[in-house]
Write an enzyme that holds these catalytic residues in place. Structure first.
Site, mmCIF file in Angstrom:
data_model
loop_
_atom_site.group_PDB
_atom_site.id
_atom_site.type_symbol
_atom_site.label_atom_id
_atom_site.label_comp_id
_atom_site.label_asym_id
_atom_site.label_seq_id
_atom_site.Cartn_x
_atom_site.Cartn_y
_atom_site.Cartn_z
ATOM 1 N NE ARG A 10 34.123 31.621 36.634
ATOM 2 C CZ ARG A 10 33.767 32.774 37.025
ATOM 3 N NH1 ARG A 10 32.625 33.281 36.812
ATOM 4 N NH2 ARG A 10 34.452 33.532 37.917
ATOM 5 C CG HIS A 41 30.368 40.346 37.427
ATOM 6 N ND1 HIS A 41 30.436 39.349 36.266
ATOM 7 C CD2 HIS A 41 31.385 40.131 38.017
ATOM 8 C CE1 HIS A 41 31.675 38.848 36.162
ATOM 9 N NE2 HIS A 41 32.140 39.006 37.377
ATOM 10 C CG ASN A 50 40.758 36.685 36.368
ATOM 11 O OD1 ASN A 50 41.419 36.445 35.334
ATOM 12 N ND2 ASN A 50 41.224 37.379 37.218
ATOM 13 C CD GLU A 101 32.817 44.645 41.122
ATOM 14 O OE1 GLU A 101 33.967 44.642 40.560
ATOM 15 O OE2 GLU A 101 32.094 43.630 41.210
ATOM 16 N NE ARG A 147 31.823 40.707 44.938
ATOM 17 C CZ ARG A 147 32.443 39.607 44.492
ATOM 18 N NH1 ARG A 147 33.535 39.060 44.949
ATOM 19 N NH2 ARG A 147 31.800 39.019 43.263
ATOM 20 C CG ASN A 152 35.077 40.351 48.276
ATOM 21 O OD1 ASN A 152 34.633 39.409 48.549
ATOM 22 N ND2 ASN A 152 35.385 40.713 47.009
ATOM 23 C CG MET A 182 42.245 39.349 27.012
ATOM 24 S SD MET A 182 42.078 37.954 25.881
ATOM 25 C CE MET A 182 40.355 37.879 26.117
HETATM 26 P P1 ADP Z 1 38.723 40.045 38.340
HETATM 27 O O1 ADP Z 1 37.474 39.264 37.709
HETATM 28 O O2 ADP Z 1 39.517 38.914 39.005
HETATM 29 O O3 ADP Z 1 38.294 41.412 39.312
HETATM 30 P P2 ADP Z 1 39.974 41.689 36.617
HETATM 31 O O4 ADP Z 1 38.773 42.618 36.415
HETATM 32 O O5 ADP Z 1 41.145 42.452 37.446
HETATM 33 O O6 ADP Z 1 39.653 40.464 37.207
HETATM 34 O O7 ADP Z 1 40.575 41.216 35.084
HETATM 35 C C1 ADP Z 1 41.524 40.407 34.913
HETATM 36 C C2 ADP Z 1 42.007 40.252 33.144
HETATM 37 O O8 ADP Z 1 42.064 41.423 32.687
HETATM 38 C C3 ADP Z 1 42.936 39.422 33.116
HETATM 39 O O9 ADP Z 1 42.621 38.251 32.203
HETATM 40 C C4 ADP Z 1 43.860 40.256 32.461
HETATM 41 O O10 ADP Z 1 44.894 39.833 31.504
HETATM 42 C C5 ADP Z 1 43.124 41.168 31.785
HETATM 43 N N1 ADP Z 1 44.081 42.552 31.620
HETATM 44 C C6 ADP Z 1 44.307 43.359 32.693
HETATM 45 N N2 ADP Z 1 45.095 44.365 31.830
HETATM 46 C C7 ADP Z 1 44.851 44.067 30.531
HETATM 47 C C8 ADP Z 1 45.814 44.656 29.499
HETATM 48 N N3 ADP Z 1 46.462 45.714 29.616
HETATM 49 N N4 ADP Z 1 45.362 44.197 28.270
HETATM 50 C C9 ADP Z 1 44.716 42.993 28.081
HETATM 51 N N5 ADP Z 1 43.855 42.373 29.053
HETATM 52 C C10 ADP Z 1 44.354 42.839 30.474
#
Ligand code: ADP
Length: 394
Positions: A233, A172, A203, A378, A84, A7, A276
């Site tokens: 965003r 996605h 994210n 993915e 990817r 990727n 989050m």
């Molecule tokens: P990306 O889109 O970069 O692949 P991810 O799918 O890893 O991102 O998601 C990242 C988000 O998931 C962040 O906002 C992170 O805070 C949130 N996140 C991960 N673990 C937790 C948790 N235990 N509780 C709440 N939010 C979480």
């Protein structure tokens, strides 16, 4: 079959070696800061590595991946490479890497400026470094190409679609495709029997409406900026806000781009963080900005889910995935509360356990529709597509 999944981002290369027979990741890692001072971090069966190195371009990054996989005694076991690619433009499925494909990806750079150039370069470099291996490009947009015209067109003159291909593409797709197939498997149903909404919340976030295994609508659009409120965003916005800011504050295109892509979403609403975990923790402690961000995120999510549910004849299950979808109890609970009109009845203990003890289901016995938590993968789907292609050209 062992597949190298690559990727290539604008300044990074993520990789994984996946065994498609047992669906296991044998090695994974990341090169960051390409063009500045490369940072390599990876793990494999023989151990871990982390170091800085001279990395002016993607080529040095992929060479370093190759060296690592050699040291891990994996390199000679890899039979194909899967890439990817964020934007597939006209492509409706994964495609073998050819010069024509690379040229096409370059020709649509403007569709995804932060990604397409890096993908094209990464694919070229991988072709050079692994010349004997079959290579496949897997697009985030491809799964959404089954959307009907009424879902993918914007309400602007039709000629902009005909001449400039301005339309909803959706992103996605690999994740939506993977978790919808997984949900069917978990529920012991054929994909053809199910009507699903998949909510990929990371994210970047998007939802898709999936009828009989095919995407019929999705919340991301011409770019990944459309739809839900995300980490930084804005999600969909009245475009006149941009005209107003231009007139009122003199914001030019670059300033507006930064505002809606980097300074908005959870970060902009909370004034605190795009993460989050931080938002939910601080909201629980009484931080007003975090509470506002959480409220808007979950309301907008429910509103968009409600909107695309209209694309389905009925709704069987809502599937949460991505870092937020898989982990945030409070986001799932608040969103399901906002969606009460659709009939969801949450089971708080199941939600607390992320569905781990209830076959991924977090709604109460007898609730229709179901809500589920299904971890995405993915990379595995890219590897599976690539293995299928590699077997076909053997
Ligand atoms: P990306 O889109 O970069 O692949 P991810 O799918 O890893 O991102 O998601 C990242 C988000 O998931 C962040 O906002 C992170 O805070 C949130 N996140 C991960 N673990 C937790 C948790 N235990 N509780 C709440 N939010 C979480």
């Amino acid at each position: 079959m062992r597949i190298l999944v690559l990727n290539c981002g604008s300044s990074s290369v993520k990789f994984a070696v996946i065994d498609t027979e047992n669906k296991e990741s044998l090695s994974s890692g990341l090169v960051e800061n390409i063009g500045v001072n490369g940072h390599f971090k990876a793990k494999g069966p023989e151990g871990k590595a982390e170091f800085h190195f001279d990395c002016p371009t993607h080529k040095e990054a992929v060479v370093e991946v190759q060296k690592f996989l050699t040291a891990q005694k994996l390199i000679n076991t890899i039979e194909a490479v899967g890439h990817r690619v964020v934007h597939g433009g006209k492509y409706i499925k994964s495609e073998p890497v050819t010069q024509e494909l690379i040229d096409y990806i370059r020709s649509i750079i403007l569709f995804a400026p932060q990604h397409e150039g890096a993908h094209a370069t990464g694919i070229e470099v991988a072709k050079e470094i692994f010349p004997g291996l079959p290579q496949l490009a897997v697009f985030d947009t491809a799964f959404h190409q089954t959307m009907p015209r009424k879902a993918f067109l914007y309400g602007i003159p039709y000629s902009y679609y005909e001449d400039l291909k301005i339309r909803r593409y959706g992103f996605h797709g690999t994740s939506h495709r993977y978790v919808s197939a997984e949900a069917a498997r978990i529920l012991n149903k054929k994909p053809e029997e199910l009507n699903l909404i998949t909510a990929h919340l990371g994210n970047g976030s998007s939802c898709s409406a999936i009828h009989a295994g095919k995407c019929v609508d999705t919340t991301m659009g011409f770019t990944p900026l459309d739809g839900l409120v995300m980490g930084t965003r804005s999600g969909s916005l009245d475009p006149a806000i941009l005209f107003f800011l231009n007139k009122k504050l003199g914001y030019d295109i670059d300033r507006l781009n930064k505002l809606v892509n980097k300074e908005s979403g959870l970060l902009g609403l909370s004034g605190l963080s795009n993460d989050m975990r931080t938002i939910t923790q601080k909201a629980a402690e009484g931080h007003t900005g975090a509470q506002i961000a959480l409220e808007v995120f979950c309301y907008k999510l429910a509103r968009e889910i409600g909107g695309i549910t209209m694309a389905l004849p009925r709704l069987d299950a809502l599937v949460f995935t991505g870092g937020i979808g898989e982990n945030s109890r409070v986001v799932r609970e608040t969103t399901l509360e906002n969606l009460a009109i659709l009939g969801f009845k949450i089971d708080h203990q199941r939600n607390e356990d992320n569905g781990a003890n209830s076959n991924h289901i977090i709604t109460a016995e007898g609730s229709t529709p179901l809500a589920m938590v299904v971890p995405t993968n993915e990379e595995l789907l890219i590897a599976l597509d690539t293995a299928e292609y590699a077997k076909s050209v053997k």
